[in-house]
Design an enzyme around this catalytic site. Structure first.
Site, PDB file in Angstrom:
ATOM      1  N   SER A 238       1.113  -1.059   0.102  1.00  0.00           N
ATOM      2  CA  SER A 238      -0.133   0.405   0.038  1.00  0.00           C
ATOM      3  C   SER A 238       0.755   1.453  -0.072  1.00  0.00           C
ATOM      4  O   SER A 238       1.778   1.232   0.024  1.00  0.00           O
ATOM      5  CB  SER A 238      -1.161  -0.534   1.421  1.00  0.00           C
ATOM      6  OG  SER A 238       0.082  -0.375   2.230  1.00  0.00           O
ATOM      7  N   LYS A 239      -0.014   2.571  -0.148  1.00  0.00           N
ATOM      8  CA  LYS A 239       0.777   3.647   0.385  1.00  0.00           C
ATOM      9  C   LYS A 239       1.900   4.052   1.039  1.00  0.00           C
ATOM     10  O   LYS A 239       3.107   4.268   0.748  1.00  0.00           O
ATOM     11  CB  LYS A 239      -0.029   4.706   0.053  1.00  0.00           C
ATOM     12  CG  LYS A 239      -0.881   5.548  -0.963  1.00  0.00           C
ATOM     13  CD  LYS A 239      -1.360   6.284  -0.381  1.00  0.00           C
ATOM     14  CE  LYS A 239      -2.794   6.285  -1.606  1.00  0.00           C
ATOM     15  NZ  LYS A 239      -3.509   7.599  -1.013  1.00  0.00           N
ATOM     16  N   ARG A 240       2.143   2.900   2.348  1.00  0.00           N
ATOM     17  CA  ARG A 240       2.500   2.822   2.948  1.00  0.00           C
ATOM     18  C   ARG A 240       4.667   3.461   2.713  1.00  0.00           C
ATOM     19  O   ARG A 240       5.188   2.940   3.491  1.00  0.00           O
ATOM     20  CB  ARG A 240       2.064   2.062   4.592  1.00  0.00           C
ATOM     21  CG  ARG A 240       1.050   2.429   5.520  1.00  0.00           C
ATOM     22  CD  ARG A 240       1.321   1.732   6.190  1.00  0.00           C
ATOM     23  NE  ARG A 240       0.568   0.643   5.593  1.00  0.00           N
ATOM     24  CZ  ARG A 240       0.796  -0.071   6.266  1.00  0.00           C
ATOM     25  NH1 ARG A 240       2.241  -0.941   6.784  1.00  0.00           N
ATOM     26  NH2 ARG A 240       0.512  -1.603   5.498  1.00  0.00           N
ATOM     27  N   HIS A 241       4.305   1.858   1.916  1.00  0.00           N
ATOM     28  CA  HIS A 241       5.684   1.357   0.969  1.00  0.00           C
ATOM     29  C   HIS A 241       6.350   2.021   0.030  1.00  0.00           C
ATOM     30  O   HIS A 241       6.661   1.496  -0.290  1.00  0.00           O
ATOM     31  CB  HIS A 241       5.072   0.381   0.669  1.00  0.00           C
ATOM     32  CG  HIS A 241       4.640  -1.007   1.892  1.00  0.00           C
ATOM     33  ND1 HIS A 241       3.102  -1.515   1.583  1.00  0.00           N
ATOM     34  CD2 HIS A 241       5.170  -2.381   2.913  1.00  0.00           C
ATOM     35  CE1 HIS A 241       3.132  -2.597   2.509  1.00  0.00           C
ATOM     36  NE2 HIS A 241       3.978  -2.644   2.891  1.00  0.00           N
ATOM     37  N   GLY A 242       5.462   3.259   0.566  1.00  0.00           N
ATOM     38  CA  GLY A 242       6.199   3.772  -1.097  1.00  0.00           C
ATOM     39  C   GLY A 242       5.069   4.338  -2.303  1.00  0.00           C
ATOM     40  O   GLY A 242       3.854   3.899  -2.307  1.00  0.00           O
TER      41      GLY A 242
END
Ligand code: GLU
Length: 465
Positions: A238-242
């Protein structure tokens, strides 16, 4: 019968890596079998869908080269058809009106949770409910209560779900709008879809969809549920991973075929082979060979693949994708050396097109200063005399090519009785400003006579200061 596969994104955001991989698998499978690939935009959730998202999805598909044979179809254009099917199911007793209120359903859920039961609709209105004044009912599908649904999933294998575990699903909301499972079923049927390749987050919808299809007298398509992609921490990507949007990879300087190659390998393999042309993929890929387990996204591997494609693709093709990045740093390649030759000279020194644009820049733009440490090292001793000497020789050269340039460097070496490094080091720094560069004679040929002489003068001035 022609194979028909589809990609059915909901336009509630950009096209992300996971969706793109699902689309790619579906596309490859269709291409492999000479089938058709249909694009369907599932935009019935009016609040969460947007035109921007539709455009972002189409842009991502186009950039990746996943062209579709039909579509895009929009579910919002098909409300009349969904209503027709809902009415038919009602008329045939395969669906029913449910008047249960939100409060009643909440209470039911709480009670089931307290009893440690799976929350599900208890079928209160199933055998005929009295209309309630002022209440618009929802429509529920009358799910079979006995037997089981068997999914012969092309990736997961045989999945069996007992009907007693499924409840009567809402197929139309009280405002009459259809729900996801109903629209998907109607569309897959009407669009003649033979193979549904989608994320395995939809696996629990599949038995419900098969039951609705059966109620409509239709045979289900083949299903292939693709496992998800995880971030390096083992959580769903998800976005958390970049960066997770396809377009952000374009903007970060990835070639579309590199991303395709990376995505296909993320969950599928063919021996130890890492790099595949599209033709090879169409021939070798099979949905049935997709891993059953989730795969982990590895940005370093993607970078490596991108680098391989930058090194091995046709320079004209690279230029096509490099152009916007050149524009971003204000570089107009028509003003200066032949960009194709510059790409060939520099492509081994970049992992992305953003980096490639950067390492091409010094061929076109002068720089205002030299990096301190390398300057200390390269511009010491008699460097200014060396530079004077090579400048005179280069300015008098009748022909400007790397062989002639090299001869002049050798001549300085011989005349001044110094090692080649004593010429090469200051000259390279003078001409490149410390940017990574290939063989010096080639670099100088490409930078061109005027700029080379100008930069040598700049270096001499720097030394004398
Ligand atoms: N629209 C659904 C999604 O974006 C996919 C539905 C399907 O493939 O059946 O998750």
């Amino acid at each position: 019968m022609t194979l028909r596969a589809r990609f059915a994104p909901s336009p509630t955001g950009y096209l992300h890596i996971g969706g793109a991989r699902t689309a790619l698998y579906s596309w490859l499978y269709a291409r492999k079998h000479g089938g058709q690939f249909v694009l369907r935009i599932e935009d019935t959730d009016l609040e969460r869908s947007s035109v921007e998202s539709v455009n972002a999805i189409l842009e991502g598909m186009t950039w990746l080269g996943l062209e579709y044979d039909e579509g895009p179809f929009y579910q919002t254009d098909r409300f009349d058809r969904y209503k027709e099917v809902i009415k038919q199911l009602l008329d045939e007793g395969k669906a029913y009106k449910c008047y249960c209120s939100r409060e009643e359903l909440d209470a039911l859920r709480e009670q089931q949770m307290a009893n440690k039961e799976k929350p599900r609709y208890n079928g209160l209105c199933r055998e005929g409910a009295e209309a309630r004044a002022g209440v618009e009912p929802v429509i529920r599908f009358r799910n079979p209560t006995e037997g089981a649904v068997v999914i012969d999933d092309m990736i997961k294998g045989k999945v069996v779900i007992k009907n007693c575990e499924l409840d009567d699903l809402i197929i139309a909301r009280s405002d009459g709008t259809p729900t996801y499972n109903l629209t998907v079923v109607v569309d897959d049927l009407d669009m003649g879809i033979t193979h549904v390749v989608r994320g395995d987050d939809h696996l629990n919808n599949t038995p419900r969809q098969i039951n609705i299809l059966a109620a409509m007298g239709a045979k289900p398509p083949h299903y292939a549920h693709v496992p998800m992609i995880l971030g390096e921490d083992g959580k769903r990507l998800s976005k958390r991973h970049g960066a997770v949007s396809v377009i952000s990879y374009r903007d970060a300087g990835f070639l579309p075929e590199a991303l395709i190659n990376y995505l296909v390998r993320l969950g599928w393999s063919h021996g130890d082979q890492e790099l595949f042309s599209l033709e090879e993929l169409i021939e070798l890929f099979d949905v049935a060979d997709v891993n059953r387990a989730a795969s982990t996204f590895n940005p370093d591997k993607l970078l490596w693949i991108n680098q391989q494609y930058i090194i091995n693709s046709e320079p004209e093709h690279i230029l096509h994708h490099l152009s916007p990045h050149l524009g971003n740093i204000g570089l107009d390649p028509t003003e200066g050396p032949n960009i194709i030759e510059v790409i060939k000279a520099q492509r081994e020194r970049a992992k992305t097109l953003v980096e490639l644009a950067k390492v091409c820049e010094f061929y076109y733009h002068d720089f205002s200063d030299f990096p301190e440490k390398p300057a200390k090292k390269a511009f010491k001793g008699d460097a200014n005399l060396v530079l004077e000497s090579i400048k005179n020789k280069l300015s008098a050269l009748p022909e400007w090519n790397r062989t002639a340039i090299h001869q002049q460097m050798e001549a300085v070496v011989a005349e001044m009785e110094i090692g080649f490094g004593k010429v090469g080091m200051p000259l390279r720094l003078a001409v490149t400003g410390g940017n990574p560069s290939p063989d010096l004679d080639l670099t100088i040929e490409l930078v061109g006579r005027e700029a080379t002489l100008r930069r040598i003068d700049q270096a001499i001035a720097h030394i004398n200061k």
